[in-house]
Write a protein that holds these residues in place. Structure first.
Motif, PDB file in Angstrom:
ATOM      1  N   ASN A  88       0.832  -1.199   0.000  1.00 57.85           N
ATOM      2  CA  ASN A  88       0.000   0.000   0.000  1.00 57.85           C
ATOM      3  C   ASN A  88       0.873   1.258   0.000  1.00 57.85           C
ATOM      4  O   ASN A  88       0.565   2.240  -0.663  1.00 57.85           O
ATOM      5  N   CYS A  89       1.961   1.234   0.742  1.00 58.42           N
ATOM      6  CA  CYS A  89       2.893   2.355   0.759  1.00 58.42           C
ATOM      7  C   CYS A  89       3.471   2.583  -0.638  1.00 58.42           C
ATOM      8  O   CYS A  89       3.561   3.717  -1.119  1.00 58.42           O
ATOM      9  N   GLU A  90       3.859   1.490  -1.308  1.00 59.67           N
ATOM     10  CA  GLU A  90       4.390   1.606  -2.668  1.00 59.67           C
ATOM     11  C   GLU A  90       3.335   2.169  -3.612  1.00 59.67           C
ATOM     12  O   GLU A  90       3.636   2.999  -4.471  1.00 59.67           O
ATOM     13  N   ARG A  91       2.079   1.729  -3.463  1.00 57.92           N
ATOM     14  CA  ARG A  91       1.003   2.223  -4.313  1.00 57.92           C
ATOM     15  C   ARG A  91       0.813   3.722  -4.125  1.00 57.92           C
ATOM     16  O   ARG A  91       0.665   4.469  -5.096  1.00 57.92           O
ATOM     17  N   LEU A  92       0.838   4.182  -2.880  1.00 54.64           N
ATOM     18  CA  LEU A  92       0.684   5.607  -2.612  1.00 54.64           C
ATOM     19  C   LEU A  92       1.838   6.415  -3.213  1.00 54.64           C
ATOM     20  O   LEU A  92       1.627   7.481  -3.806  1.00 54.64           O
ATOM     21  N   LYS A  93       3.058   5.939  -3.078  1.00 47.39           N
ATOM     22  CA  LYS A  93       4.218   6.640  -3.624  1.00 47.39           C
ATOM     23  C   LYS A  93       4.166   6.691  -5.149  1.00 47.39           C
ATOM     24  O   LYS A  93       4.478   7.712  -5.756  1.00 47.39           O
ATOM     25  N   ASN A  94       3.772   5.560  -5.767  1.00 57.67           N
ATOM     26  CA  ASN A  94       3.655   5.534  -7.226  1.00 57.67           C
ATOM     27  C   ASN A  94       2.576   6.495  -7.709  1.00 57.67           C
ATOM     28  O   ASN A  94       2.770   7.224  -8.702  1.00 57.67           O
ATOM     29  N   ALA A  95       1.433   6.513  -7.031  1.00 56.61           N
ATOM     30  CA  ALA A  95       0.361   7.421  -7.418  1.00 56.61           C
ATOM     31  C   ALA A  95       0.791   8.878  -7.267  1.00 56.61           C
ATOM     32  O   ALA A  95       0.511   9.708  -8.130  1.00 56.61           O
ATOM     33  N   LYS A  96       1.494   9.183  -6.196  1.00 54.94           N
ATOM     34  CA  LYS A  96       1.986  10.556  -5.976  1.00 54.94           C
ATOM     35  C   LYS A  96       2.972  10.964  -7.063  1.00 54.94           C
ATOM     36  O   LYS A  96       2.903  12.087  -7.591  1.00 54.94           O
ATOM     37  N   THR A  97       3.862  10.049  -7.424  1.00 53.44           N
ATOM     38  CA  THR A  97       4.842  10.345  -8.470  1.00 53.44           C
ATOM     39  C   THR A  97       4.145  10.569  -9.814  1.00 53.44           C
ATOM     40  O   THR A  97       4.477  11.518 -10.546  1.00 53.44           O
ATOM     41  N   LEU A  98       3.178   9.706 -10.155  1.00 49.65           N
ATOM     42  CA  LEU A  98       2.438   9.884 -11.411  1.00 49.65           C
ATOM     43  C   LEU A  98       1.673  11.201 -11.418  1.00 49.65           C
ATOM     44  O   LEU A  98       1.660  11.922 -12.437  1.00 49.65           O
ATOM     45  N   TYR A  99       1.054  11.548 -10.310  1.00 53.47           N
ATOM     46  CA  TYR A  99       0.305  12.805 -10.226  1.00 53.47           C
ATOM     47  C   TYR A  99       1.245  14.000 -10.381  1.00 53.47           C
ATOM     48  O   TYR A  99       0.922  14.968 -11.069  1.00 53.47           O
ATOM     49  N   ASP A 100       2.430  13.927  -9.743  1.00 53.71           N
ATOM     50  CA  ASP A 100       3.395  15.021  -9.848  1.00 53.71           C
ATOM     51  C   ASP A 100       3.920  15.181 -11.263  1.00 53.71           C
ATOM     52  O   ASP A 100       4.350  16.278 -11.660  1.00 53.71           O
ATOM     53  N   MET A 101       3.905  14.093 -12.061  1.00 52.23           N
ATOM     54  CA  MET A 101       4.350  14.172 -13.451  1.00 52.23           C
ATOM     55  C   MET A 101       3.211  14.608 -14.373  1.00 52.23           C
ATOM     56  O   MET A 101       3.380  14.659 -15.590  1.00 52.23           O
ATOM     57  N   GLY A 102       2.040  14.920 -13.818  1.00 50.06           N
ATOM     58  CA  GLY A 102       0.910  15.394 -14.610  1.00 50.06           C
ATOM     59  C   GLY A 102       0.040  14.275 -15.164  1.00 50.06           C
ATOM     60  O   GLY A 102      -0.841  14.536 -15.974  1.00 50.06           O
ATOM     61  N   MET A 103       0.245  13.071 -14.764  1.00 50.60           N
ATOM     62  CA  MET A 103      -0.531  11.936 -15.260  1.00 50.60           C
ATOM     63  C   MET A 103      -1.619  11.598 -14.246  1.00 50.60           C
ATOM     64  O   MET A 103      -1.539  10.604 -13.522  1.00 50.60           O
ATOM     65  N   LYS A 104      -2.645  12.433 -14.207  1.00 52.38           N
ATOM     66  CA  LYS A 104      -3.676  12.306 -13.173  1.00 52.38           C
ATOM     67  C   LYS A 104      -4.519  11.043 -13.335  1.00 52.38           C
ATOM     68  O   LYS A 104      -4.846  10.382 -12.345  1.00 52.38           O
ATOM     69  N   VAL A 105      -4.872  10.682 -14.563  1.00 59.32           N
ATOM     70  CA  VAL A 105      -5.681   9.486 -14.773  1.00 59.32           C
ATOM     71  C   VAL A 105      -4.891   8.242 -14.371  1.00 59.32           C
ATOM     72  O   VAL A 105      -5.430   7.323 -13.742  1.00 59.32           O
ATOM     73  N   ALA A 106      -3.612   8.207 -14.696  1.00 60.99           N
ATOM     74  CA  ALA A 106      -2.775   7.066 -14.314  1.00 60.99           C
ATOM     75  C   ALA A 106      -2.637   6.995 -12.792  1.00 60.99           C
ATOM     76  O   ALA A 106      -2.620   5.904 -12.214  1.00 60.99           O
ATOM     77  N   ALA A 107      -2.559   8.167 -12.132  1.00 65.34           N
ATOM     78  CA  ALA A 107      -2.462   8.183 -10.668  1.00 65.34           C
ATOM     79  C   ALA A 107      -3.736   7.626 -10.040  1.00 65.34           C
ATOM     80  O   ALA A 107      -3.678   6.809  -9.105  1.00 65.34           O
TER      81      ALA A 107
END
Length: 170
Positions: free
Chosen positions: A81-100
């Protein structure tokens, strides 16, 4: 004269030395208890240092010691779950909101919350009502509940108890 005095003094001593020896008998009854003290055997737990707080792992270690054998072990456990949150945050920070959002939707709780809110998780590039229809058509692809920590702990506890029973039987 000196010889006479020496003989006078030495004669009684020589006479005493030639007497029969005096025998005495003594009987003792004693018990001597000896204890050997040695340091107790010790099983050392392996150390796991995590100096970086940005890791999604937890260290778990344990040891068991008997009079004959000692075992110790350690491992790291990934927090998915921690990895999922970090991955989602990284995707969101890169502008990939749907992927996040899609990454977060891999968790059953988030998936259900999104469906209940009327904003279903993306499905194969579809969003909105089209995604909801696709999810309902393919229910087998919806995220499933992972094994709970309670069950994982129970399995680990049974393993440790079995190992302890084995060691105590030796």
């Amino acid at each position: 004269m000196k010889k006479l005095i020496a003989i006078a003094f030495l004669a009684p001593i020589i006479a005493l030395a030639q007497q029969e020896p005096i025998l005495t008998e003594a009987k003792t009854d004693s018990t001597v208890r000896t204890t050997v003290e040695s340091p107790p055997p010790t099983a050392m737990i392996p150390t796991m240092n995590f100096s970086n707080s940005d890791l999604c792992t937890v260290g778990v270690a344990g040891a068991v010691q008997t009079q004959i054998l000692g075992l110790s072990a350690g491992a790291t456990v990934r927090d998915m779950n921690c990895e999922r949150l970090k991955n989602a945050k990284t995707l969101y920070d890169m502008g990939m909101k749907v992927a996040a959002v899609s990454t977060m939707c891999q968790d059953e709780r988030v998936f259900k919350a999104m469906m209940n809110a009327g904003t279903p998780c993306p499905y194969d590039g579809l969003i909105g009502p089209e995604a909801k229809a696709a999810w309902l058509a393919h229910e087998e692809e919806q995220p499933q509940k992972e094994m709970s920590n309670g069950k994982k702990t129970a399995f680990g506890g049974v393993g440790v108890a079995g190992l302890l029973a084995l060691l105590l039987a030796l």
